[in-house]
Scaffold this active site. Sequence first.
Site, PDB file in Angstrom:
ATOM      1  N   TYR A 140       3.122  -5.601   9.247  1.00  0.00           N
ATOM      2  CA  TYR A 140       1.663  -5.276   9.333  1.00  0.00           C
ATOM      3  C   TYR A 140       2.037  -3.802   9.668  1.00  0.00           C
ATOM      4  O   TYR A 140       1.147  -2.300   9.693  1.00  0.00           O
ATOM      5  CB  TYR A 140       1.633  -5.115  11.456  1.00  0.00           C
ATOM      6  N   LYS A 197      11.330 -17.320   7.743  1.00  0.00           N
ATOM      7  CA  LYS A 197      11.711 -17.907   6.907  1.00  0.00           C
ATOM      8  C   LYS A 197      12.964 -18.163   6.040  1.00  0.00           C
ATOM      9  O   LYS A 197      11.820 -17.560   4.727  1.00  0.00           O
ATOM     10  CB  LYS A 197       9.859 -18.016   7.107  1.00  0.00           C
ATOM     11  N   ASP A 229       8.488 -22.351  11.238  1.00  0.00           N
ATOM     12  CA  ASP A 229       7.154 -24.046  11.231  1.00  0.00           C
ATOM     13  C   ASP A 229       7.775 -24.262  12.229  1.00  0.00           C
ATOM     14  O   ASP A 229       7.357 -24.430  13.162  1.00  0.00           O
ATOM     15  CB  ASP A 229       7.013 -23.609  10.094  1.00  0.00           C
ATOM     16  N   ASP A 253       4.854 -11.933  17.168  1.00  0.00           N
ATOM     17  CA  ASP A 253       3.172 -11.919  17.415  1.00  0.00           C
ATOM     18  C   ASP A 253       2.962 -13.306  17.782  1.00  0.00           C
ATOM     19  O   ASP A 253       2.347 -13.432  19.075  1.00  0.00           O
ATOM     20  CB  ASP A 253       2.119 -11.055  16.142  1.00  0.00           C
ATOM     21  N   ASP A 257       2.254 -15.477  21.648  1.00  0.00           N
ATOM     22  CA  ASP A 257       1.382 -16.166  22.579  1.00  0.00           C
ATOM     23  C   ASP A 257       1.104 -17.543  22.530  1.00  0.00           C
ATOM     24  O   ASP A 257       0.828 -18.373  23.675  1.00  0.00           O
ATOM     25  CB  ASP A 257       0.043 -15.687  21.596  1.00  0.00           C
TER      26      ASP A 257
END
Length: 365
Positions: A140, A197, A229, A253, A257
């Site tokens: 970001y 990852k 994943d 992020d 959620d």
Amino acid sequence: MKIYKIAVIPGDGIGPEVTSSAVRVLETVGAKCGIEFEFTSCDAGGCAIDKYGKPLPEETLDVCRASDAVLLGAVGGPKWDAVEPSLRPERALLGLRAGLGLYSNLRPALMFKELSSASPLKNVEAIDILIVRELTGGIYFGKHGRSDSAEVLSDGSVKGVTAYDTEEYSVGEITRILREGFRYAQGRNKKLTLVDKANVLESSRLWREIAASLAPEYPDVALDYLYVDNCSMQLINRPSTFDVIVTSNMFGDILSDEAGMITGSIGMLPSASLGAPGTPGMYEPVHGSAPDIAGTGKANPLATILSASMLLRWSLGEVAASDMIEKAVRDTLADGFRTPDIIGDSEGCVAVDTEGMTAAVLQRI
Ligand code: NAD
């Protein structure tokens, strides 16, 4: 009597409704615990655009910097959807994070057993996960841009305009957030999962190297690793087995959620954003300004009330007062009080509005 300075940013939509509830809860618990608060209300978000022409007035940031902690409702709404991107209400959040140096985002995903019927998962008894998300680095904040490429793809078409966003992390950024993860795990169930990852990303491999080098300093914490994943699957498959998850900005992020959703309603989820020790942290519900229910009395104030409890614990070190709020929320739920978002299929519950839920918590402090 201890006096703490709290900057309160009600914001937009349901923000003023839920922060008013949390402020009353803080005042009540303060009176019981010998703590006094000096609240200063400040503008940020859409209401600040209306008043000052910008989402984060300098004055708001100054008040926040001079406070012991910041309590924020939510910002944004359809009224400001058309303003230019650099002036959107949500820019206030980025400005506050940068201005206060908030680099770590704590999002507990705690399922109250009374609300297990509100979870989309079946047969889950307990979920108590703390997601520690790095907040000021990664993709970001890495280099963004576009370039033009004349390269020809395998199907014969030309690549053309190419957009890129770069995941970048330094040893310093990774080390400080990993240390937080280890410390939080020490204070909980002593399990830390680094989510990355590393099978593909060089930056993830650096996270793993640093985690492995820090682990001997925290011998009581069991460290393990999961690819992001796989983690997204395991959060559904075995949510009760997680304790603390530490991860990068973008993975955090998304996963926070997901973890929040499996615990039930978004109206129950608090969060904290913290910087260097001794600097003011910012506490806010995970949800947004919910313009669809603003002013209707349907907003669940518990996410903001639980954010106030985190504020007491993490910024002020007032653990007893924080525990008192959490207990009052548990008791309120156990006694059957439910706002519309958590009413689910619970039998014999007492349907209440924002004020009714706030009053029920206040009575139980
Ligand atoms: P939202 O979280 O505001 O609402 C999503 C859904 O959840 C809505 O149906 C809403 O009614 C419900 N909901 C949210 N909070 C609730 C509560 N406390 N009690 C009961 N129901 C609740 O997300 P959105 O609709 O995507 O966004 C609305 C606005 O909020 C947008 O302008 C968005 O940019 C902004 N936003 C702000 C923040 C923040 O201030 N931190 C975070 C997310 C979204």
